[in-house]
Design an enzyme around this catalytic site. Structure first.
Site, PDB file in Angstrom:
ATOM      1  NE  ARG A 150      -1.099  -5.150  -5.869  1.00  0.00           N
ATOM      2  CZ  ARG A 150      -1.113  -4.165  -6.763  1.00  0.00           C
ATOM      3  NH1 ARG A 150      -0.431  -3.041  -6.524  1.00  0.00           N
ATOM      4  NH2 ARG A 150      -1.818  -4.280  -7.876  1.00  0.00           N
ATOM      5  CG  HIS A 189      -2.355   1.598  -3.128  1.00  0.00           C
ATOM      6  ND1 HIS A 189      -2.668   0.310  -2.758  1.00  0.00           N
ATOM      7  CD2 HIS A 189      -1.820   1.500  -4.373  1.00  0.00           C
ATOM      8  CE1 HIS A 189      -2.347  -0.535  -3.732  1.00  0.00           C
ATOM      9  NE2 HIS A 189      -1.827   0.166  -4.721  1.00  0.00           N
TER      10      HIS A 189
END
Length: 301
Positions: free
Chosen positions: A216, A264
């Site tokens: 993350r 991502h």
């Protein structure tokens, strides 16, 4: 919407809607969400459980008005496989001098670089859940030494395991390539900082330590990463996640010669592969069976 179609196909015996009719819609028994608006689920009277559309659940728990029902993570071979592909790809690229050879190609330089053997490299995985274990298995199959670190003690065949605050220093000191797969919690937010990077093994067969973050963006201090690169505390980095996404065009990470950026995509959720897993859980729960992969809200994952 691909997710709606995939869930409808996988759970044809249930009515599946894109959103509740209103804030107290009594027909909603299960919610499958990704970054839901705060309070969306708060007053649904018949809600039994919440499922995440991705590997993480921090986006769900960020809702401070979340009702007191079970929250389940998604665990599936497709998701684990995609993450392991990314981890292996980036480990191999750093290990086999990808950046250096791309630079040489641009300058038309023919020069063989010294290449250590995989058995000389320790890949340290921070976050040793389902994704970490799968990546460790695949890296070990390629001959790498693997170390793992987590909040609590765990064991894994062929992996040197470390746990807790006391184990973090020794873990970092043995790591040549650091792979971060931690969940984002209050305890892990900003954990990739100057102090952590300074504790990585300095004398590595690659010439310096490498960072790969596919967990993350909130785990990392991007200014500290850039500073570590400038000070040669860190040799190279592959970053798939960022504090702000999309990564702003003004970020120096885009153009830093020793940073590899991806948007991502390390383990993108495939609706066709993951929807059946979710619907099987829902069907089992409807039969009175216990939900799997439940989130511990106090731990944040």
């Amino acid at each position: 919407m691909r997710w709606l179609a995939a869930l409808q196909q996988a759970g044809s015996e249930r009515a599946i809607v894109l959103e509740p009719k209103d804030s107290t819609d009594p027909s909603i028994e299960y919610a499958v969400v990704w970054k839901q608006p705060p309070g969306l689920l708060e007053n649904l009277p018949n809600l039994k459980a919440i499922f995440s559309l991705g590997a993480g659940v921090d986006h769900i728990l960020a809702d401070k008005r979340l009702p007191d029902v079970p929250v389940a993570r998604i665990v599936a071979d497709d998701l684990s496989g995609r993450m392991s592909e990314y981890v292996v790809w980036r480990v191999l690229d750093h290990f086999r001098r990808g950046r250096a050879y791309r630079t040489q190609q641009a300058q038309k330089i023919w020069h063989e670089r010294m290449q250590p053997a995989a058995r000389e490299i320790t890949v340290g995985i921070m976050g040793f859940g389902e994704l970490g274990r799968d990546a460790a298995d695949k890296l070990r199959a390629l001959g790498f030494r693997v170390a793992g670190w987590g909040r609590s003690p765990k064991s894994a065949e062929g992996v040197e395991m470390f746990a807790g605050i006391d184990g973090l220093g020794p873990f970092l000191a043995t790591t040549d390539i650091l792979v971060v797969l931690l969940p984002l919690t209050e305890a892990t937010r900003g954990i990739i900082d100057a102090k952590l990077l300074s504790r990585l093994k300095r004398d590595t067969p690659l010439g310096g330590p490498v960072l790969i973050n596919a967990g993350r963006g909130g785990l990392q201090n991007e200014a500290a990463i850039l500073d570590a690169l400038e000070r040669d505390t860190l040799m190279e980095a592959s970053l798939d996640v960022f504090t702000v996404e999309p990564l702003p065009a003004t970020s120096p990470l885009w153009t830093h010669p020793r940073v590899f950026v991806t948007p991502h995509v390390a383990a993108s959720s495939d609706p066709d592969a993951l929807a059946p897993t979710i619907m099987r859980q829902i069907a089992a729960h409807g039969r009175g069976e216990t939900l799997q992969h439940l989130v511990d809200r106090s731990a944040g994952y």
